[in-house]
Design a protein around this motif. Structure first.
Motif, PDB file in Angstrom:
ATOM      1  N   VAL A   1      26.682  42.441  46.394  1.00  0.00           N
ATOM      2  CA  VAL A   1      28.106  42.286  46.686  1.00  0.00           C
ATOM      3  C   VAL A   1      28.302  42.275  48.193  1.00  0.00           C
ATOM      4  O   VAL A   1      27.629  42.995  48.925  1.00  0.00           O
ATOM      5  N   GLN A   2      29.238  41.427  48.646  1.00  0.00           N
ATOM      6  CA  GLN A   2      29.444  41.235  50.074  1.00  0.00           C
ATOM      7  C   GLN A   2      30.923  41.267  50.400  1.00  0.00           C
ATOM      8  O   GLN A   2      31.768  40.889  49.582  1.00  0.00           O
ATOM      9  N   LEU A   3      31.238  41.693  51.629  1.00  0.00           N
ATOM     10  CA  LEU A   3      32.609  41.687  52.105  1.00  0.00           C
ATOM     11  C   LEU A   3      32.965  40.332  52.692  1.00  0.00           C
ATOM     12  O   LEU A   3      32.169  39.737  53.431  1.00  0.00           O
TER      13      LEU A   3
ATOM     14  N   THR B   1      32.083  39.072  45.798  1.00  0.00           N
ATOM     15  CA  THR B   1      32.698  39.272  47.107  1.00  0.00           C
ATOM     16  C   THR B   1      34.029  40.001  46.946  1.00  0.00           C
ATOM     17  O   THR B   1      34.662  39.958  45.899  1.00  0.00           O
ATOM     18  N   ASN B   2      34.436  40.661  48.028  1.00  0.00           N
ATOM     19  CA  ASN B   2      35.726  41.342  48.061  1.00  0.00           C
ATOM     20  C   ASN B   2      36.189  41.412  49.501  1.00  0.00           C
ATOM     21  O   ASN B   2      35.370  41.472  50.427  1.00  0.00           O
ATOM     22  N   LEU B   3      37.492  41.388  49.706  1.00  0.00           N
ATOM     23  CA  LEU B   3      38.004  41.424  51.076  1.00  0.00           C
ATOM     24  C   LEU B   3      37.891  42.798  51.706  1.00  0.00           C
ATOM     25  O   LEU B   3      37.709  42.924  52.914  1.00  0.00           O
ATOM     26  N   THR B   4      37.985  43.851  50.875  1.00  0.00           N
ATOM     27  CA  THR B   4      37.965  45.208  51.413  1.00  0.00           C
ATOM     28  C   THR B   4      36.896  46.042  50.709  1.00  0.00           C
ATOM     29  O   THR B   4      36.499  45.753  49.581  1.00  0.00           O
TER      30      THR B   4
ATOM     31  N   GLY C   1      36.529  38.827  44.080  1.00  0.00           N
ATOM     32  CA  GLY C   1      37.351  40.023  43.972  1.00  0.00           C
ATOM     33  C   GLY C   1      36.661  41.095  43.161  1.00  0.00           C
ATOM     34  O   GLY C   1      37.297  41.840  42.405  1.00  0.00           O
ATOM     35  N   VAL C   2      35.354  41.209  43.348  1.00  0.00           N
ATOM     36  CA  VAL C   2      34.550  42.128  42.534  1.00  0.00           C
ATOM     37  C   VAL C   2      34.889  43.592  42.795  1.00  0.00           C
ATOM     38  O   VAL C   2      34.551  44.462  41.986  1.00  0.00           O
ATOM     39  N   GLY C   3      35.589  43.876  43.892  1.00  0.00           N
ATOM     40  CA  GLY C   3      35.915  45.255  44.227  1.00  0.00           C
ATOM     41  C   GLY C   3      37.133  45.808  43.529  1.00  0.00           C
ATOM     42  O   GLY C   3      37.495  46.959  43.751  1.00  0.00           O
ATOM     43  N   GLY C   4      37.742  45.014  42.664  1.00  0.00           N
ATOM     44  CA  GLY C   4      38.868  45.516  41.893  1.00  0.00           C
ATOM     45  C   GLY C   4      38.398  46.408  40.755  1.00  0.00           C
ATOM     46  O   GLY C   4      37.237  46.344  40.330  1.00  0.00           O
ATOM     47  N   SER C   5      39.306  47.220  40.248  1.00  0.00           N
ATOM     48  CA  SER C   5      38.924  48.180  39.206  1.00  0.00           C
ATOM     49  C   SER C   5      38.419  47.482  37.948  1.00  0.00           C
ATOM     50  O   SER C   5      37.365  47.841  37.411  1.00  0.00           O
TER      51      SER C   5
ATOM     52  N   GLU D   1      36.165  30.215  47.676  1.00  0.00           N
ATOM     53  CA  GLU D   1      35.087  30.258  46.690  1.00  0.00           C
ATOM     54  C   GLU D   1      35.510  29.595  45.383  1.00  0.00           C
ATOM     55  O   GLU D   1      34.733  28.863  44.762  1.00  0.00           O
ATOM     56  N   LEU D   2      36.754  29.847  44.964  1.00  0.00           N
ATOM     57  CA  LEU D   2      37.243  29.209  43.748  1.00  0.00           C
ATOM     58  C   LEU D   2      37.355  27.696  43.943  1.00  0.00           C
ATOM     59  O   LEU D   2      36.984  26.914  43.050  1.00  0.00           O
TER      60      LEU D   2
END
Length: 451
Positions: A50-52, A32-35, A9-13, A77-78
Motif C-alpha cells: 500500500v502506498q500514499l 493507495t490512499n491519500l492519507t 482508497g484502501v485506507g478507508g475502514s 487511477e480509476l
C-alpha cells in the motif's frame, strides 16, 4: 504469480477490511490512499503493498480495480483503469468474491452496524467458531484481525451491510439483522420510501431475518419478509421472540444473563441481535450470551483514546442525530461527568436534512459543545449549508455552551481548553475528527506539564 487486485482508497475502514479478505483468497493486493490512516497503517504492517498518493501507473497490470462510492471518476487511477479496460469492482462486489462459498451473517441498519457485526463475530469466537468478518472498524480482541478484516477458518463470515449506496443488495445472507431504519443517505435513495423499499428487498434475500421490533419501520417490514419466505425472529424490549430486560435475554421461557461491556441501552439491544445471529450459526447459547461481558469493542465506538491532566478523551463515530443522542445519553448514564463534545458534521446533505435534530441532540446539560466545520467527504459544498445551521437549532441549557470553530485544529484547541480535571472530552463524527483526539491529548499533557 497470483493475480493482483488494486484498491483505490484502501485506507478507508470498509476498503481495508475487503482488501484483507481478498488477500486471504490468494490474490496479491496493492492499494493507495491519500492519507495515512490507522487502517492504512494496519495493512502496511501486515506486509501489503500500500502506498500514499494516487498514481495512474500503479494500475497497470492489475486484474481488477476496486473502488468505493467515494472514488470519483476523475481519480487518475480509476481513469487509467477505464482506459485500459481493466474490470472495476465496487467494494461490495469485491467482498462478494472474497466471501464466495461462505455462510453469511449480514448486519444492516441506520445505526449500530459496526458494533453489532463485531459482537456477532465475538460471540461466535467465544463459542469456538472461527468466523471471518468484514467490519468497518478495527475489532479489538480477535487475534489475527487486520483493520476490520479477518478471514477465519469456519466457513462462516459476518459482514457489515451498507445501505448508503444500495450495495447491501448484492449479498445473499443466510442470516440478516435489521437493527433500525431512519432517513439517511437520501442523496442516493432519493426518498424515504425508496430507502424502506431497499431494506425490504435486502430482507427478502435472506433465509432468516432477525428484526428489532422496537423500531417501528423494521416492525413494518416483518410481514413482508415472512411473505418473501424468510424465517423471521423478532427481538426487543417487549412483545418479541427474544426479549432483553434487566436480568438478561429471555427466549422460549428461558432467561440467560446478559452483561454488556459497551455502555447504553442500545448496546443491550445490539447484543441481543448478535446473540440470536450467533446461535443461528451454531454458537452455544450460554457461551454466546456470556461473551458480551468481555466484548473488546471496535475502533471509534466509544473508544478511550487516552487521559491527560485528569481528563479522559473518548472517540466515537456517531454521525447521525440519533447516534449522537444515544452516545451522550450512554455517556451520562455511564458517569462521564461534565462533557466537552467536539462534533464534526459529515456530509453537507446530511447537515442540511438533519440540522434541527443535530441541534437538539447536542443541547445537553453540563456540557461544552464545539462545532467543527462540515466534513464534505464525497460531496461538494451546498450553498448556505454549514455547521451554523446546527448551532441555530441548538438550545443549550443553563451552564452549557456551544462554540463554532473555524477549522478542526481550532476546534481541538477550544475543546482542550474547555476541559477541566474530571471532565470527559468526546471527539464525534465519521470524518477526520478522529485526528483531533490526539491533538487534544497533546494539548492537555502540555498544560499539565506547565502546571
Amino acid at each position: 504469480m497470483s493475480e493482483r487486485i488494486h484498491f483505490i482508497g484502501v485506507g478507508g475502514s470498509g476498503m481495508s477490511a475487503v482488501a484483507r479478505l481478498i488477500a486471504a483468497r490468494g490474490y496479491a493486493v496493492s492499494g493507495t490512499n491519500l492519507t495515512e490512516t490507522a487502517y492504512f497503517q494496519a495493512l502496511r504492517d501486515a506486509g501489503m503493498d500500500v502506498q500514499l498518493g494516487h498514481d495512474a501507473v500503479l494500475v497497470d497490470g492489475a486484474a481488477a480495480v476496486v473502488v468505493s462510492t467515494a472514488v470519483r471518476e476523475t481519480n487518475v487511477e480509476l481513469a487509467r483503469a477505464r482506459e485500459l479496460g481493466i474490470p472495476v469492482w465496487h467494494r461490495s462486489e469485491a467482498l462478494v468474491r472474497a466471501l464466495e462459498g461462505q455462510r453469511l451473517v449480514a448486519v444492516a441498519g441506520s445505526h449500530g452496524k459496526t458494533t453489532t457485526s463485531a459482537m456477532v463475530a465475538h460471540a461466535l469466537h467465544a463459542s469456538g467458531v472461527d468466523a471471518g468478518f468484514a467490519v468497518g472498524a478495527r475489532v479489538f480482541g480477535i487475534e489475527g484481525a487486520v483493520a476490520g478484516g479477518y478471514a477465519g477458518t469456519a466457513g462462516v463470515s459476518v459482514l457489515e451491510a451498507d445501505e448508503s449506496d444500495g450495495s447491501f443488495l448484492r449479498y445473499r445472507p443466510e442470516v440478516s439483522i435489521l437493527l433500525n431504519i431512519e432517513p439517511d443517505h437520501l442523496d442516493f435513495h432519493g426518498t424515504v420510501e425508496n430507502l424502506h423499499r431497499a431494506f425490504a428487498d435486502f430482507a427478502a434475500q435472506s433465509r432468516t431475518v432477525i428484526a428489532c421490533v422496537d423500531d417501528a419501520v423494521v416492525r413494518g417490514l416483518v410481514d413482508a419478509a415472512r411473505a418473501a419466505g424468510a424465517h423471521v425472529i423478532t427481538y426487543g424490549t417487549a412483545d418479541a421472540d427474544a426479549v432483553v430486560g434487566p436480568e438478561g435475554i429471555t427466549r422460549n421461557g428461558v432467561t440467560l444473563p446478559l452483561t454488556v461491556s459497551a455502555p447504553g441501552a442500545h448496546n443491550r439491544l445490539n447484543a441481543t441481535a448478535a446473540w440470536l445471529a450467533a446461535v443461528e450459526m451454531g454458537a452455544d447459547p450460554a457461551s454466546a450470551a456470556a461473551s458480551f461481558a468481555t466484548f473488546g469493542g471496535t475502533g471509534r465506538r466509544y473508544q478511550l483514546r487516552g487521559e491527560a491532566a485528569g481528563v479522559r478523551v473518548i472517540d466515537d463515530y456517531a454521525h447521525h442525530p440519533t447516534e449522537v443522542a444515544a452516545l451522550l445519553a450512554a455517556a451520562r448514564d455511564g458517569g462521564a461527568g461534565r462533557m466537552v463534545v467536539l462534533f464534526q458534521p459529515a456530509l453537507f446533505s446530511r447537515t442540511r436534512d438533519h440540522a434541527a435534530n443535530f441541534g437538539r441532540a447536542l443541547s445537553v446539560e453540563d456540557a461544552a459543545v464545539v462545532l467543527a466545520p462540515v466534513f464534505g467527504d464525497r460531496e461538494d459544498p451546498i450553498p448556505g449549508v454549514s455547521s451554523e445551521l446546527i448551532a441555530a437549532h441548538a438550545s443549550m441549557p443553563a451552564g452549557s455552551t456551544l462554540t463554532l470553530a473555524a477549522d478542526l485544529e481550532e476546534a481541538a484547541r477550544l475543546a482542550a481548553d474547555a476541559a477541566r480535571p474530571g471532565d470527559t472530552v468526546f471527539t464525534v463524527g465519521s470524518g477526520t475528527v478522529t485526528l483531533a483526539a490526539d491533538w487534544i491529548l497533546a494539548r492537555l499533557a502540555e498544560r499539565d506539564a506547565d502546571g
